[in-house]
Design an enzyme around this catalytic site. Structure first.
Site, PDB file in Angstrom:
ATOM      1  N   ARG A 232      19.369-126.768 101.474  1.00  0.00           N
ATOM      2  CA  ARG A 232      18.881-126.883 100.113  1.00  0.00           C
ATOM      3  C   ARG A 232      19.687-127.957  99.388  1.00  0.00           C
ATOM      4  O   ARG A 232      20.900-128.071  99.571  1.00  0.00           O
ATOM      5  CB  ARG A 232      18.998-125.547  99.352  1.00  0.00           C
ATOM      6  CG  ARG A 232      18.007-124.476  99.793  1.00  0.00           C
ATOM      7  CD  ARG A 232      16.587-124.860  99.458  1.00  0.00           C
ATOM      8  NE  ARG A 232      15.617-123.831  99.818  1.00  0.00           N
ATOM      9  CZ  ARG A 232      14.992-123.746 100.990  1.00  0.00           C
ATOM     10  NH1 ARG A 232      15.272-124.620 101.943  1.00  0.00           N
ATOM     11  NH2 ARG A 232      14.115-122.795 101.219  1.00  0.00           N
ATOM     12  N   GLU A 260      11.967-131.494  93.941  1.00  0.00           N
ATOM     13  CA  GLU A 260      10.791-131.619  94.797  1.00  0.00           C
ATOM     14  C   GLU A 260       9.546-131.168  94.039  1.00  0.00           C
ATOM     15  O   GLU A 260       9.617-130.275  93.182  1.00  0.00           O
ATOM     16  CB  GLU A 260      10.956-130.770  96.058  1.00  0.00           C
ATOM     17  CG  GLU A 260      12.127-131.202  96.925  1.00  0.00           C
ATOM     18  CD  GLU A 260      12.315-130.301  98.136  1.00  0.00           C
ATOM     19  OE1 GLU A 260      11.449-129.442  98.371  1.00  0.00           O
ATOM     20  OE2 GLU A 260      13.330-130.463  98.843  1.00  0.00           O
ATOM     21  N   HIS A 283      10.813-132.342 103.211  1.00  0.00           N
ATOM     22  CA  HIS A 283      11.079-130.912 103.347  1.00  0.00           C
ATOM     23  C   HIS A 283      10.155-130.296 104.394  1.00  0.00           C
ATOM     24  O   HIS A 283       9.404-129.352 104.138  1.00  0.00           O
ATOM     25  CB  HIS A 283      10.915-130.182 102.004  1.00  0.00           C
ATOM     26  CG  HIS A 283      11.685-128.881 101.980  1.00  0.00           C
ATOM     27  ND1 HIS A 283      12.166-128.340 100.818  1.00  0.00           N
ATOM     28  CD2 HIS A 283      12.036-128.026 102.970  1.00  0.00           C
ATOM     29  CE1 HIS A 283      12.776-127.190 101.086  1.00  0.00           C
ATOM     30  NE2 HIS A 283      12.706-126.990 102.395  1.00  0.00           N
TER      31      HIS A 283
END
Length: 402
Positions: A232, A260, A283
């Site tokens: 993360r 994001e 991601h």
């Protein structure tokens, strides 16, 4: 049971939910206000998401009882708001471990051989073998792992195949466990940073890990080292990372970013991606067919268990500690109204029940209830409970230690 799926989800998973007796609403592009409106309109019992953010407004909108994150991390869900409303939050840990480890190694290789730059030059019509022949090579380099859960453990055999010795730190790792896993133990993250040629981050985001990879960590890293983050973005001080790239020639491979888009697509801008020496992906760590099939199967298992038993596997928001001070153990005949009368007396005394269970013996003639209480009932309350129902056989009060 009504299930709303707000992100892309495998057909096998949708089919499994229907076979479990669920009414499935598949709307893979839902997010933000549209998700709130659909939660109000459909009133689902269960919401399944991957990357879509689940805000307090979504949780307040309908009749949700369970939110399943079809993946491992759940920082996109307002867990505190769910807890306030008594909504379970569950996830699918470990099902994407191989996929994330594979991407982490892809980023390591891409950084070392500058693969993305190679591709870009070819697409622009440029041939520059002299420039792109400059690579360090991986064999014999030291891989440092921050965190040592299932994903980090999947990194170890892959590192061994490339000839990379490993070192590791995590809060739960001991020297003995590290040796068993085939890595060397380090006592602090900074020791890993100082001793590794390649650092890969594999910690969950929580209060203890937020900002864990700070300026001091990057200061300890070797000049020109590689930094991989597939966990993360919030565990890393982004400004400190950018300084390390600019000033220490650290090269970074990132699959996660601070801001994001809420869904699978959207506008995106992050200053760190504009730096030379930084490679990024969207991601996608868990996004392989193998991982998604495994996650779909686990999601179906969670929803099926909830539908059939009322229990939820992999719950992340149950209280780890309560204010319970004592346990009232009531042995009673298994008859209607016994527990209701016991609870009525407790309620009249303004004593809060934290947890309880009722165990029925073979033959269903008798049972034992264990009732965890926030404060200790006095002698008069206990006598009122005994007198409230003739089917109460015996009671014991157990004071629980802190």
């Amino acid at each position: 049971m009504r299930v709303l799926i707000a992100n892309k989800f495998e057909e096998s998973g949708q089919r499994g939910l229907r076979e479990a007796g669920c009414e499935v609403f598949y709307q893979p592009d839902l997010k933000d206000d549209a998700l709130v409106r659909e939660a109000e309109r459909l009133r689902p019992d269960v919401l399944i998401v991957r990357s879509t953010k689940v805000s307090e407004a979504v949780l307040n909108a309908g009749a949700l009882k369970l939110v399943v994150r079809a993946g491992a991390g759940y920082n996109t869900i307002d867990v505190a708001a769910a807890s306030r409303r008594g909504i379970y939050v569950s996830n699918c840990p470990g099902k994407n471990s191989v996929a994330v480890a594979e991407l982490a190694f892809g980023l390591i290789l891409a950084l070392d051989r500058r693969i993305a730059d190679n591709v870009q030059s070819l697409r622009e019509g440029n041939w520059n073998k002299a420039e792109y022949s400059k690579a360090r090579g991986l064999f014999g380099r030291t891989l440092g792992l921050i965190g040592f859960g299932q994903i980090a453990r999947e990194m170890v055999p892959r590192a061994r195949a490339f000839g990379l010795p490993g070192i590791a730190w995590s809060r739960s790792l001991t020297p003995e466990r590290a040796q068993e896993a085939g890595v060397e133990y380090r006592a602090t993250p900074a020791e890993v940073a100082a001793d590794a040629d390649i650092v890969s981050i594999h910690v969950a985001l929580n209060a203890q890990t937020r900002g864990l990879i700070d300026a001091a960590f990057f200061q300890a890293m070797r000049p020109g080292a590689y930094f991989i983050n597939t966990s993360r973005a919030e565990v890393v001080d982004q400004q400190a990372l950018a300084r390390a790239v600019r000033e220490k020639s650290v090269r970074a491979g990132l699959d996660v970013f601070a801001d994001e888009p809420a869904g699978g697509t959207g506008d995106f801008s992050d200053p760190v991606t504009e730096l030379n020496g930084v490679y990024g992906t969207h991601h996608i760590g868990a996004s392989t067919e193998q991982a998604q099939e495994a996650i779909a199967a686990e999601t179906v298992r969670i929803v099926r268990a909830f539908r059939e038993t009322g229990k939820v596997p992999n719950v992340v928001n149950l209280a780890r500690a309560t204010t319970v001070t004592c346990a009232l153990v009531v042995r009673h005949l298994d008859r209607p109204g016994v527990l209701a009368s016991v609870l009525d007396r407790i309620s009249e005394s303004r004593i809060n029940v934290q947890e309880m269970e009722n165990i029925v013996f073979e033959g269903a003639e008798a049972a034992v209830a264990r009732i965890h209480l926030e404060s200790e009932p006095g002698a008069e309350v206990l006598e009122a409970i005994r007198a409230s129902n003739a089917n109460v056989l015996e009671m014991n009060l157990i004071r629980l230690s802190d």
